[in-house]
Design an enzyme around this catalytic site. Sequence first.
Site, short mmCIF file in Angstrom:
data_model
loop_
_atom_site.label_atom_id
_atom_site.label_comp_id
_atom_site.label_asym_id
_atom_site.label_seq_id
_atom_site.Cartn_x
_atom_site.Cartn_y
_atom_site.Cartn_z
N SER A 1 70.24 35.47 48.83
CA SER A 1 71.89 35.55 49.01
C SER A 1 72.77 35.35 47.50
O SER A 1 72.09 35.13 46.75
CB SER A 1 72.00 34.18 49.77
N ASP A 2 73.93 35.87 47.55
CA ASP A 2 74.79 35.62 46.39
C ASP A 2 74.99 34.10 46.63
O ASP A 2 74.83 33.33 47.42
CB ASP A 2 76.02 36.47 46.46
N TYR A 3 75.75 33.73 45.33
CA TYR A 3 76.03 32.14 45.13
C TYR A 3 76.63 31.60 46.15
O TYR A 3 77.97 31.85 46.51
CB TYR A 3 76.84 32.08 43.74
#
Length: 740
Positions: free
Chosen positions: A265-267
Amino acid sequence: MMAQNDERIPEVESLLEKMTIDEKIGQLNLLTPGGGVATGSVVSKNVEAKIKAGNVGGLFGVASPEKMKMAQDLAVKETRLQIPLLFGSDVIHGYKTTFPIPLGLSSSWDMELIKKTAQIAAKEATADGINWNFSPMVDIARDPRWGRIAEGAGEDPYLGSAVAKAMVTGYQGDDLTDKETMLACVKHLALYGAVEGGRDYNSVDMSKVKMFNQYLPPYKAAVDAGVASAMSSFNDIDGVPATGNKWLLTDLLRERWGFNGFVVSDYTSLNEMIAHGLGDLQAVSALALKAGLDMDMVGEGFLSTLKKSLEEGKVTEEEITNACRNVLIAKHKLGLFDDPYRYIDSSRPKKDILTKENREVARKAAQRSFVLLKNENNVLPLEKTSNIALVGPLADSRNNMLGTWAPTGDLKNGITILEGFKNVAPKATINYAKGSNILNDKTLAKNINVFGPRVEISKESPEELLNEALTIAKKSEVIVAVVGEATEMSGEAASRTEISIPDTQKKLIKELVATGKPVVLVLMSGRPLTIPEEFNLPVSILQVWHPGVEAGNAVADVVFGDYNPSGKLTATWPRSIGQIPIYHSMKITGRPAPASEEFQKFKSNYLDEKNSPLLPFGYGLSYTTFEYSDIKINKETIQQGESVEVSVALKNTGAYDGEEVVQLYLRDVVRSVTPPSRQLKGFKKVFLKKGETKTVTITLSPEDLKFYNSELEFVAEPGKFEVFVGGNSNATLTKSFVLE
């Protein structure tokens, strides 16, 4: 049932059989301990205890062999199964040797050079213990209000695909167990560059036909190049956030494209699905796992909820195992099971990082990224004995040389423009004055300066700054004004509704022009700017983006003629923000505006502006001139599966040796899905000595004639194709052929 990774590695399978559910879930957890590289607003807690408990699969935001060894010791000496950690980082345009921002690098149109910058970035980052890179960013961006346009290759899927391949192969090399290579991570999957209103993290909505033809090709190119990991984007797709979108992460990425790496996932994008309106943390974590997400960055949703979801039958053990398998395979590819300390060598940083050779490549990359937008009365290049007024808020601003998203770089290593001028032209008389602030709005400056002082407002008044500049201008032969954006005026969370040069700098430019002296604008920015006012002044303009660690030397090399600029724009420059989105491959409507651009009622035009951009895609001047002629096609009629060769004579008609990017555009005249007016389908960068002529041949492959139809089939339909060849997307030399 979600798609399974077809890879079965005995060592990994044996390990999976030994692992408990808790240990498998632990491998899906990516944390950042803070105190290192800032890339987000949330920092993980109790990281050491979580590693010891087997609850961490990887770390990011830290660097140095010493720190990596401490963390790896915890994983391989204090956990039951001794599974090594991954160490990630955002190495976006170089590690310590910072190259130009990616939008600038793409403007070189030099894939071997771009690949070389990625190889150097990998060598330097791995010297500090990093083995996983959150790059390349390949998002197509056609709205320059979006700050992250700086991080990608611009607006075109063909060029973007070439850049994606170059960067993936540069980072990963031929053997991921080579300690100078690292895992690449293509991002942001998908469509992130099409956020509504140019506002970061915003929603995206588009048809599948548009996705497949215009936005998805660079991601697929990265997959085809063997990219080891992929990062989900913040936006939604068909109303489902990418991080929980099964169509995207499984149906498209794994089943259609054959991706066999792992997805992160992104942040905190997993947790952010709560704000999107998809449920609580347990619900969105289960949704993401079932969609095909393998690793949760920072949010700890997997760590804190998946076991409960398993007990409640909301996820299966097979789904958890498959995600864990994907992460473990990546560690196996890196050779970490054979040697967890493969990338941890305290002798490497001193000999591999920020070397003289690496800085030389950074200087070369910067030179080749610059785009000459205008050369009034051929003022450029300047003599090295000139008496020069060097002015502007970016002329001696070390904090603004590296560019946005250079978190691993060190600002103090950047060469300012003033320093570069003195280095390259020691016999020139250089008179320096700041001239103006970057901007005078203290609230806006505060918003920009989150990562440190990029916009510094002088204690001197704007009038005093201006008068200092005018004083030195009057006693100089030529004025070089270094103006534009501070680095953090573009990049992540740096969207702007107004993308012109700030007013205080506009005033400076006008006053400098009013002196009657020749004026050269060295323009720095992380995006296309709206500059019709400046463009229409009697000035020369060299667009240098944010050039990286060798900024000043490279700018001086070009200004003084040691290198003849060869860059070409990879994103269209609008006349005004009201034209956005504007790009070269727009479709012709049923009521096209007249070619003359005179206003006509009931046509697709504006009352108050032309349709055409200020500067087209592919545009860029040189100190020399090039003449195109004698376009030829080797076949007037071809069959399905055949290639076509297009050739053109290119002559250097000017007074300097130079390089030209020969560009080929294609128009599919009649087809079942409305075609763009033209599409880039080939290019070559060619060096010619003054007076030299070369025949340049570009081959159109069968794939280049294909598109995705309304059934999302990749096909080439019979009919007429028009070819255009020239120095930008307005190329006029044309021929046609027929596909039977």
